[in-house]
Write an enzyme that holds these catalytic residues in place. Structure first.
Site, mmCIF file in Angstrom:
data_model
loop_
_atom_site.group_PDB
_atom_site.id
_atom_site.type_symbol
_atom_site.label_atom_id
_atom_site.label_comp_id
_atom_site.label_asym_id
_atom_site.label_seq_id
_atom_site.Cartn_x
_atom_site.Cartn_y
_atom_site.Cartn_z
ATOM 1 N N ASP A 33 0.825 -1.207 0.000
ATOM 2 C CA ASP A 33 0.000 0.000 0.000
ATOM 3 C C ASP A 33 0.860 1.258 0.000
ATOM 4 O O ASP A 33 0.527 2.255 -0.640
ATOM 5 C CB ASP A 33 -0.924 0.022 1.220
ATOM 6 C CG ASP A 33 -2.046 -0.994 1.077
ATOM 7 O OD1 ASP A 33 -2.241 -1.499 -0.048
ATOM 8 O OD2 ASP A 33 -2.714 -1.291 2.089
ATOM 9 N N SER A 78 -10.634 -24.714 -30.674
ATOM 10 C CA SER A 78 -11.150 -25.500 -29.558
ATOM 11 C C SER A 78 -10.340 -26.788 -29.456
ATOM 12 O O SER A 78 -9.345 -26.960 -30.157
ATOM 13 C CB SER A 78 -12.624 -25.784 -29.751
ATOM 14 O OG SER A 78 -12.807 -26.440 -30.969
ATOM 15 N N LEU A 79 -10.748 -27.679 -28.596
ATOM 16 C CA LEU A 79 -9.992 -28.901 -28.352
ATOM 17 C C LEU A 79 -10.877 -30.119 -28.525
ATOM 18 O O LEU A 79 -12.069 -30.073 -28.234
ATOM 19 C CB LEU A 79 -9.484 -28.918 -26.905
ATOM 20 C CG LEU A 79 -8.344 -27.992 -26.515
ATOM 21 C CD1 LEU A 79 -8.195 -27.977 -25.009
ATOM 22 C CD2 LEU A 79 -7.050 -28.447 -27.176
ATOM 23 N N LYS A 118 -7.390 -28.050 -17.404
ATOM 24 C CA LYS A 118 -8.367 -27.447 -18.310
ATOM 25 C C LYS A 118 -9.242 -26.546 -17.447
ATOM 26 O O LYS A 118 -10.115 -27.008 -16.720
ATOM 27 C CB LYS A 118 -9.214 -28.495 -19.027
ATOM 28 C CG LYS A 118 -10.189 -27.845 -20.002
ATOM 29 C CD LYS A 118 -10.669 -28.798 -21.045
ATOM 30 C CE LYS A 118 -11.548 -28.168 -22.124
ATOM 31 N NZ LYS A 118 -12.082 -26.849 -21.920
ATOM 32 N N LYS A 318 -11.379 -34.992 -20.155
ATOM 33 C CA LYS A 318 -12.405 -34.361 -19.323
ATOM 34 C C LYS A 318 -12.748 -35.201 -18.102
ATOM 35 O O LYS A 318 -12.752 -36.435 -18.156
ATOM 36 C CB LYS A 318 -13.694 -34.143 -20.144
ATOM 37 C CG LYS A 318 -13.508 -33.233 -21.345
ATOM 38 C CD LYS A 318 -13.411 -31.770 -20.974
ATOM 39 C CE LYS A 318 -14.753 -31.097 -20.866
ATOM 40 N NZ LYS A 318 -15.441 -30.876 -22.129
#
Ligand code: IVH
Length: 678
Positions: A33, A78-79, A118, A318
């Site tokens: 700060d 994309s994948l 991911k 996934k």
């Protein structure tokens, strides 16, 4: 002075990097700060020196009327996905075969991949020119997105200028990554949304998306967004040969690259890392939906190239989906231990995250109305970690004709007593008390649970039978059960009957705190029960305490005091306690630290919030020791907070505490107080 200003900009950028990217701050919040203040002062004296990359310029003040469309120079692709080990092996084989066919790889030689999280957020592309952030664009359709530069600039984790060190710094560097919101921040934001009468967000991802879509960057600035880099777009020249080295380099430039990544060789190693990551998933501060594996050698990546809109060199492994859609068959209500009525959705069985779900909570009446969930709807169901699955929302487009709003019952489905809902509460309750078999079963199950009397072998099924046969009307009746009689119950043999009765007899001398907890008094959880036991030292003293006396106990406010007094004022509760004693139940006074000792600590009966990084203690150690001295440790700063313990680089909680004039202790002061007491 100009030179000092430049130094300050660099220093502040460095400290942001240590904090956000490395999770390893070098200086305290106060020191940070002070640097910031010094910078503001110089800029106030010399407004002509204020530049775009100054940390004071994160929040522009002009809302925009819309976002401009920008073409991506290198498309954002994309994948492909892999949902199983088989699909993963198929990917690896595809890649290897292609490389062998191109003559750049030997058959049978395992490939190395860089494994990364991911992230479950929103992809954005950041453009740095000469090390300065000049533009941020959403993924959009992959070929063009929206210019959200002014919103992105408000994210402290994103450097406005790259670190100035000996690294190679290209003229143009586009980095790609994911904007997301930590789960805890999401929960807090949603609470605030509801308090303001605004709609809560469905999940952290939506909250992050909603925050980035704000036309007024001042609103985005208030949203606690994070960012992680996982790749790059346009760049003058690639200084390294592998994905992993590229990410290391981006990190050295001051960009936030997550530390959870690894170069792994062969499918088995990927699979192991996946299992390991899956096990940690629930404890991560943010949501991920899998891992991404990228062939590590950039040259091999180039050989593999792209198919349709995804790279051939990468795959997303996934995790099983945590959300699914299914039909809502009916809505039933369940009666809890304290009579709380919870509406439960009965669903057509559906797999969510690897588990078949047939029931999901609808929370309460207001939630059903807010979400407008109706029987016959196709609904989104979510399961997160260990929590009970919930109905997120109906899919309106799939709503059949002639559905009706759910009518909340006016009478308890179990005992027929009236259901009441106090005006300022969300929860409706059955008024039947222990007349209600549902409440009786659950209060006995609660009393037998591990943190209460810990009666092993007395499970749900047995309790249900005992209550249904009216053999056990209250907790006290448990202590009259005999082996011979229990042995006649279904699924019970002489052995298990013996074990249950032994466990019941063994529960006759519980610590007072556990006994109080076992009574199932509303608002009296484990901690409050412990405080009551420590304060009063004996059951009769608790029984006789009036509200005033109860209010002197740490952690006990007016609501809790009223609830305890009310519980012990009920004749039948006193009767049950008398019967328990008659059957030989004798709660034991706590040993060790007595309340008398605790009350002369400055923390006794006070509300304390911990923030920032402590170095000598872990958060939970600090919490435990504070609680032992009678403090209540809570998560957020309010006018009720007595002390804020601020560790290194404390953030918004510290600001809030300063604003409210809450007493602030640093770690040294905390330790001094703790040590003085112990
Ligand atoms: S690489 C050319 N790496 O997933 C490769 N993407 O399904 C393109 N994502 O739009 C992406 N974490 O938003 C990559 N470690 C990661 C990622 C990641 C999350 C997102 C990204 C992308 C989507 C593709």
């Amino acid at each position: 002075m100009k030179q000092r200003l430049e130094e300050l900009k660099k220093e502040i950028a460095l400290h942001n990097h240590r904090y956000y990217a490395l999770d390893d701050p070098l200086i305290s919040d106060a020191q940070y700060d002070a640097l910031f203040k010094e910078l503001l002062e110089i800029e106030a004296q010399h407004p002509e020196w204020v530049s775009d990359d100054s940390p004071s310029q994160r929040v522009g003040s002009v809302p925009v009327s819309g976002f401009e469309t920008v073409q991506h120079r290198v498309p954002m692709l994309s994948l492909g996905n892999a949902f199983s080990e088989e699909e993963l092996s198929a990917f690896d084989k595809r890649v290897t075969d292609a490389l062998v066919k191109e003559g750049v790889w030997t058959a049978g030689q395992p490939l190395s991949y860089n494994a990364e999280y991911k992230f479950d957020g929103l992809a954005v592309s950041l453009r740095y020119e000469q090390g300065r952030l000049v533009r941020a664009v959403t993924r959009g359709d992959g070929y063009e997105g929206e210019d959200i530069t002014s919103n992105i600039r408000t994210i402290e984790a994103i450097p406005l200028r790259l670190l100035d060190n000996d690294e190679y710094l290209p003229e143009v560097l586009e980095v790609r990554g994911e904007v997301l919101m930590n789960r805890a921040d999401f929960e807090r934001l949603n609470e605030a949304q509801v308090q303001r009468g605004e709609k809560p967000f469905a999940n952290p991802r939506n909250a992050a998306a909603g925050s980035l879509r704000q036309l007024d960057p001042r609103i985005t600035a208030q949203r606690p967004l994070r960012f992680f880099v996982y790749g790059w777009g346009e760049i003058d020249r690639l200084p390294y040969d592998t994905q992993s080295e590229m990410l290391d380099w981006l990190l050295r430039l001051g960009l936030p690259v997550n530390a959870h990544r690894q170069v792994l060789t062969g499918v088995q190693a990927l699979q192991d890392y996946y299992q390991e990551t899956a096990a940690q998933r629930a404890t991560l501060p943010f949501e991920i939906d899998g891992l991404v594996y990228k062939v590590n050698e950039l040259e091999l990546q180039a050989v593999l190239g792209y198919v349709s809109r995804a790279p051939r060199y990468a795959v997303a492994h996934k995790f099983p989906a945590q959300e699914a859609t299914t039909e809502l068959l009916s809505i039933e209500v369940q009666v809890g231990r304290t009579g709380a009525i919870t509406p439960v959705a009965r669903l057509a069985p559906v797999e969510v995250g690897g588990v078949t779900v047939t029931n999901a909570t609808l929370h309460n009446e207001d939630e059903i109305r807010r979400k407008d969930v109706r029987v016959g709807d196709t609904v989104v169901v979510r399961r997160a970690g260990d929590v009970i699955p919930e109905v997120v929302a109906p899919i309106m487009d799939l709503r059949p004709e002639a559905t009706e709003l759910f009518v909340f019952p006016t009478h308890c489905p179990v005992c027929g007593s009236a259901i009441e809902r106090p005006e300022d509460e969300a929860i409706a309750r059955c008024t039947g008390g222990l007349v209600c078999a549902a409440q009786r079963k659950q209060s006995i199950e609660h009393a037998a649970s591990r943190k209460a009397l810990d009666i092993e072998g007395l499970g749900t099924k047995l309790i249900e039978q005992l209550v249904d046969r009216d053999r056990v009307k209250s907790l006290a009746d448990l202590f009259t059960l005999t082996e011979t009689e229990l042995a006649t119950y279904p699924r019970m043999g002489p052995k298990s009957a013996h074990n249950v009765v032994t466990a019941i007899q063994g529960a006759k001398t519980p610590p007072l705190a556990r006994f109080i907890y076992a009574l199932g008094i509303r608002h009296v959880g484990e901690t409050t029960a412990r405080h009551l036991a420590e304060h009063f030292q004996d059951l009769d003293a608790v029984l006789d305490a009036d509200q005033e006396a109860l209010l002197t106990v740490p952690d006990v406010g007016p609501t809790v005091a009223a609830s305890i007094a009310h519980f012990f004022a009920e004749t039948h509760n006193r009767e049950i306690i008398a019967q328990l004693r008659h059957h030989g139940v004798q709660p034991q006074a706590p040993e060790g630290l007595s309340d008398a000792m605790a009350t002369d600590s400055i923390f006794a009966g006070k509300t304390v919030v911990l923030t920032g990084a402590l170095t000598e203690l872990t958060r939970s150690q600090a919490k435990e020791r504070l609680e032992a001295l009678g403090a209540r440790v809570t998560g957020s700063v309010s006018s009720q907070t007595d002390f804020l313990v601020a560790g290194e680089r404390a953030g918004s909680k510290l600001t809030q505490a300063q604003k409210l004039g809450v007493e602030i202790l640093d770690e040294a002061a905390l330790l001094a107080q703790l040590d003085a007491r112990e």
